[in-house]
Design an enzyme around this catalytic site. Structure first.
Site, PDB file in Angstrom:
ATOM      1  CE  LYS A   1      39.238  51.074  21.365  1.00 36.37           C
ATOM      2  NZ  LYS A   1      39.404  50.275  20.126  1.00 36.37           N
TER       3      LYS A   1
ATOM      4  NE  ARG B   1      45.383  45.002  46.940  1.00 36.60           N
ATOM      5  CZ  ARG B   1      46.128  44.358  46.052  1.00 36.60           C
ATOM      6  NH1 ARG B   1      45.556  43.539  45.194  1.00 36.60           N
ATOM      7  NH2 ARG B   1      47.423  44.528  46.025  1.00 36.60           N
TER       8      ARG B   1
ATOM      9  N   GLY C   1      47.083  41.079  47.259  1.00 37.25           N
ATOM     10  CA  GLY C   1      45.834  40.387  46.943  1.00 37.25           C
ATOM     11  C   GLY C   1      45.770  39.025  47.601  1.00 37.25           C
TER      12      GLY C   1
END
Length: 543
Positions: A277, A353, A393
């Site tokens: 990748k 948030r 959070g």
DNA sequence: AGGCAATACTG
DNA sequence: CAGTAT
DNA sequence: GCCT
């Protein structure tokens, strides 16, 4: 191409294609729209086989990955994308060669004919027909087929072997394990292995989470991070973990530009697939899997659903399978637990948030209420707040008191919760201790005022003696914690939110057989010390 | 082939 | 217990 | 996903 049905795998592919509406023909005619060639067949061989001098306009020539991707993504993906190109295909409109910007240093096989220059350099070398795939004798065809498709999908289109002049490797499109060049791991670490085996643990290194645009691999990192995001949102925790580790090592090697497979795979935490990748990103400036993943509507919905508090991967998949596409669908039709119902109701609130300042305000309200219950009980805001984050959070609050045990504090917790509900600060509970010795309370709180969003808030009861371990645990971040715990267990110890223990006897698979004896729990720094990890303040525990 | 941190709460 | 959360 |  060469549709010999005796190869079970190919037969299954053909059947699968037919199942999806393809018409498979074994002879060339003007009805042909696509030619699917086995992976190791070259373009010239196709011409030879079909006795043509060129493929007529409008007919796509692809490798087997193409039908696989079409099925995978539920649509006809562009067969001209370079993944699907057959080696030696005329690069008509400047079909970029995946490796042209990433010259491979010193090919292993000895040949150095890289197809980086136009197809002329790719002379047809009459090869023997593809080797037989040793079929797994067990399993129904369906299983084997699914595996084959999966393999086809997961086998990176850039077949390094082709470019390294595979001597005659018995590789087929399956069997990723056949990667011929295993790591040089063992050789590199002969003298100093004992000393720095633990330096691989993330908790040994200081991180602040700040990104470094100077890093020559920043583009690679950026794309891999996006990919990780997707796996994370799909709750594929192990892939997420691998990506995180690989990204981390990439970040730390910020002096070298990693551009070749050899370079990439020599990095710890980077294996065959990620190395490929990385090469792909470096040479094409993109990652195909990522682009399809971003589009895949199923993943979008899955992500939406699993964002609901109380809905994990299993539930989310069930919702998708049931045909739901919106939160409304679920709310109306699905059977939900109470926390899940609230999770949907407050979906957007919980996704937002929380500004650092507001976290502090919540903490202060709790702290104030606490004083009216028991002067000596303290509250500490943990989590990303303690790590100095600008926004969080959720809100993690530890309740503790010198010399107090769980039961005493649990009583305080109950009073506190009741009081805060009365004040209209707490809005709901989501997960509440069942027993008197319960240690956690999950719920939602809100500042004064109607329009204010609900915030996820957690209370954690911590006996005075365990405050160090608890601080360590609830400060995180999660990666840092897991790293510390893994290190502990590798050293024959055990680390949890209650303390660090030694003499832990583990059976096979590191299964814990006894509790071990307590080494330290009250002093956060001592836990670092005993584990041999240089102490790091909270803001440096972001891995 | 199986681990990848370790523990608590829900239904 | 499996699933979910931290 | 990677590693043992």
């Amino acid at each position: 191409m060469k549709p010999c049905l005796k190869r079970a795998e190919r037969k299954m592919r053909i059947e699968k294609a037919q199942e999806y509406g393809a018409t498979v023909v074994f002879t060339f005619s003007n009805t042909v729209t696509h030619i699917i060639a086995d992976k190791d067949i070259k373009y010239n061989e196709i011409l030879e086989f079909l006795q043509l001098t060129e493929i007529p306009e409008g007919i796509a020539v692809t490798n087997p990955r193409w039908p696989g991707d079409c099925i995978r993504y539920g649509k006809l993906v562009d067969p001209k994308d370079f993944w699907y190109q057959v080696p030696g295909c005329p690069t008509e409109s400047q079909q970029r060669n995946p490796l042209q910007d990433a010259p491979i240093s010193e090919p292993i096989g000895g040949h150095s004919s890289l197809p980086s220059s136009p197809p002329s350099s790719l002379q047809v070398q009459p090869r023997p027909p593809p080797k037989q795939q040793p079929e797994t004798p067990t399993n129904s065809q369906k299983d084997a087929l699914d595996e084959a498709i999966e393999e086809c999908l997961t086998t990176t289109p850039i077949n390094i072997e082709d470019f390294l002049g595979s001597s005659s490797s018995s590789d087929t499109e399956s069997s990723p394990e056949s990667s011929p060049k295993r790591r040089k791991k063992a050789s590199s670490s002969s003298s100093n292995s004992a000393r720095d085996w633990q330096s691989h643990f993330q908790c040994m290194h200081k991180h602040t989470g700040a990104l470094n645009p100077e890093n020559p691999n920043s583009r690679t990192i950026q794309i891999l991070e996006e990919m990780m995001q997707i796996y994370d949102s799909l709750k594929d925790q192990w892939r997420t973990r691998s990506y995180r580790i690989a990204i981390s090592t990439l970040k730390s090697s910020n002096t070298t530009y990693i551009s070749t497979y050899e370079q990439a795979i020599s990095l710890p935490g980077v294996g065959d697939r990620l190395a490929k990748k990385i090469v792909e990103i470096v040479s094409t400036d993109r990652l195909q899997r990522l682009e399809y993943a971003k589009l895949d509507p199923k993943d979008q919905i899955l992500k939406l659903f699993h964002g609901i508090y109380g809905v994990g991967l299993v539930q989310a998949r069930k919702f998708v399978a049931a045909g739901y596409t919106t939160l409304e669908d679920i709310k109306k039709n699905a059977t939900l637990t109470e926390p899940q119902r609230i999770g949907i109701e407050r979906y957007s609130d919980f996704k937002q948030r929380i500004p650092r300042e507001e976290v502090k305000q919540h903490g202060d309200i709790v702290s104030t209420a606490l004083k009216t219950i028991d002067e000596k009980v303290q509250s500490h805001v943990m989590g990303s707040y303690r790590r100095g984050a600008k926004d969080c959070g959720d809100i993690d609050i530890i309740l503790t008191k010198e010399g107090a045990g769980v039961e005493e504090l649990h009583e305080v917790l109950e009073k506190l919760v009741e009081k805060l509900f009365d004040r209209k600060f707490l809005m709901c509970g989501l997960a509440i201790a069942r027993h008197d010795d319960g240690t956690k309370w999950h719920g939602a709180s809100r500042l004064e005022g109607e329009g204010k969003p609900w915030r996820r808030i957690d209370f954690l009861v911590v006996p005075g003696e365990e405050i160090g371990a608890a601080f360590l645990y609830f400060t995180g971040n999660d990666v840092f914690n897991r790293s510390m715990r893994l290190l502990a267990s590798k050293k024959g110890m055990r680390l949890n939110q209650k303390g660090l223990y030694k003499d832990v006897v583990r059976g096979k698979n590191r299964e814990k057989l006894n509790e071990g004896t307590l080494l330290e729990s009250k002093d956060e720094k001592k836990i670092f010390e005993i584990l041999g990890v240089p102490y790091r303040p909270p803001e440096h525990r972001i891995c």
